[in-house]
Design an enzyme around this catalytic site. Structure first.
Site: not given
Ligand code: G6D
Length: 349
Positions: A105, A174, A309
């Protein structure tokens, strides 16, 4: 529609955070200038009771210290980039590593943790942020704009990114939805429909391998609406390694509405239309470790929210077969996703 601005708090950096509330006769949506975070979406249930349907906090410190991207714009690149490494025009890049050995991210201080400028529009707000060259290891300066437009029952998210040189861009939002209202129950009894035949396999680090599987006969088949909890406990390698759904679904792109989340008890539903090729469904598998008490008054727990998402495929820069997310000043980034909020028996007009 009314737009109101409220002081929300002060970051540790001393930067001021404001909350902008968009309100019409049926919906009320609040957004921060910090990460473009959606803190609340308030909508009626079938009895007309207005409740919040997203996970979040009522203070800035918890967002700074505990939030797993609650409601946030995520990027420059949503999802994971394997080992934070990629090559672009024969130059090797090393991104900030913030999730195991990978970049997730957008890195340690991605777009979700930046203060955006805000301009009020007639039907919403426009957030702007200039990400400098090599921020979190990404090349090029990028001028980002994200518009949140409230039109009747719909929230339109319009994203643009204009780089000054070739770089990667793949944004999403998100938000964790929970249609029961004020976190009354988990999302396991929420029904989900996704018009998607294929899902990429993930390795044990949640990185797509590049190989796809057909959802037919697997827990990932949402081509007929079913409860998220129906198959989530199946002994399935892909589900086991991510403790639930945490996968991109490649949309068939042959229907207008490609994703529908609905909750029978409340009568609430969300229809999603997007120009993106995929939707990552994350069923809140890791919630409950340390997010603490939420604005709904409930302690965070596993599967209390589901993220939908919309985006291009994660790690696509490193997978030949995946569509790229490479943009430059002549081919800038544009994306659109529309959420329509409906209450059964009452079209929220
Ligand atoms: C964890 O694997 C998940 C991700 O997809 C998510 O966006 C994040 O938590 C908040 O890492």
């Amino acid at each position: 529609m009314q737009i109101n601005k409220f002081k929300f708090g002060i970051l540790k950096t001393g930067e001021e955070v404001f909350k902008y509330t968009l309100k019409n006769k049926d919906l009320e949506i609040s957004i921060l200038n910090y990460g473009g975070i959606i803190t609340e979406i308030i909508m009626p249930d079938k009895d007309g009771k207005n409740e919040n349907i997203v996970l979040g906090y009522d203070n800035i410190l918890d967002y700074e210290e505990k939030a797993p991207y609650f409601g946030a714009i995520t990027g420059r690149v949503a999802g994971r980039i394997a080992k934070g490494k990629f090559t672009l025009e024969e130059k090797a890049y090393n991104l900030a590593i913030n999730n195991g050995e990978n970049n997730l991210h957008g890195g340690i201080k991605g777009l979700d943790k930046r203060i955006w400028d805000v301009e009020l529009l007639e039907d919403g707000i426009e957030l702007s942020y200039i990400s400098p060259h090599m921020e979190e290891g990404f090349p090029g300066e990028v001028k980002f704009k994200v518009r949140y437009i409230l039109k009747g029952t719909t929230l339109e998210l319009l994203y643009t990114g204009i780089p000054d040189e070739k770089t990667l861009i793949n944004l999403t939002n998100h938000t964790y939805f929970n249609l029961s209202g004020n976190c009354k129950e988990s999302i396991l009894n929420h029904k989900l429909y996704i018009d998607a035949d294929k899902v990429p396999y993930l390795d044990t680090g949640s990185i797509p391998t590049g190989e796809l599987f057909i959802v037919e006969g697997t827990p990932f088949d949402f081509r007929t609406s079913k409860n998220i909890g129906k198959d989530i406990g199946e002994d399935d390698t892909q589900l086991n390694q991510t403790k639930g759904y945490d996968h991109p679904f490649i949309l068939n792109k042959n229907k207008d509405v490609e994703v529908i989340l609905d909750h029978k008890a409340s009568g609430r539903a969300i229809e999603i239309r997007t120009d993106r090729e995929a939707v990552v469904v994350y069923s809140g598998n890791y919630l409950g470790d340390d997010e603490g008490k939420l604005s709904c008054g409930v302690e965070a727990k596993q599967h209390l929210g589901v993220c939908l998402e919309t985006q291009e495929l994660p790690n696509n820069i490193n997978i030949e077969e995946f569509k790229s997310s490479i943009y430059d000043s002549k081919n800038s980034y544009e994306a659109k996703t529309i959420f329509r909020f409906k209450t059964v028996g009452k079209e929220v007009k």
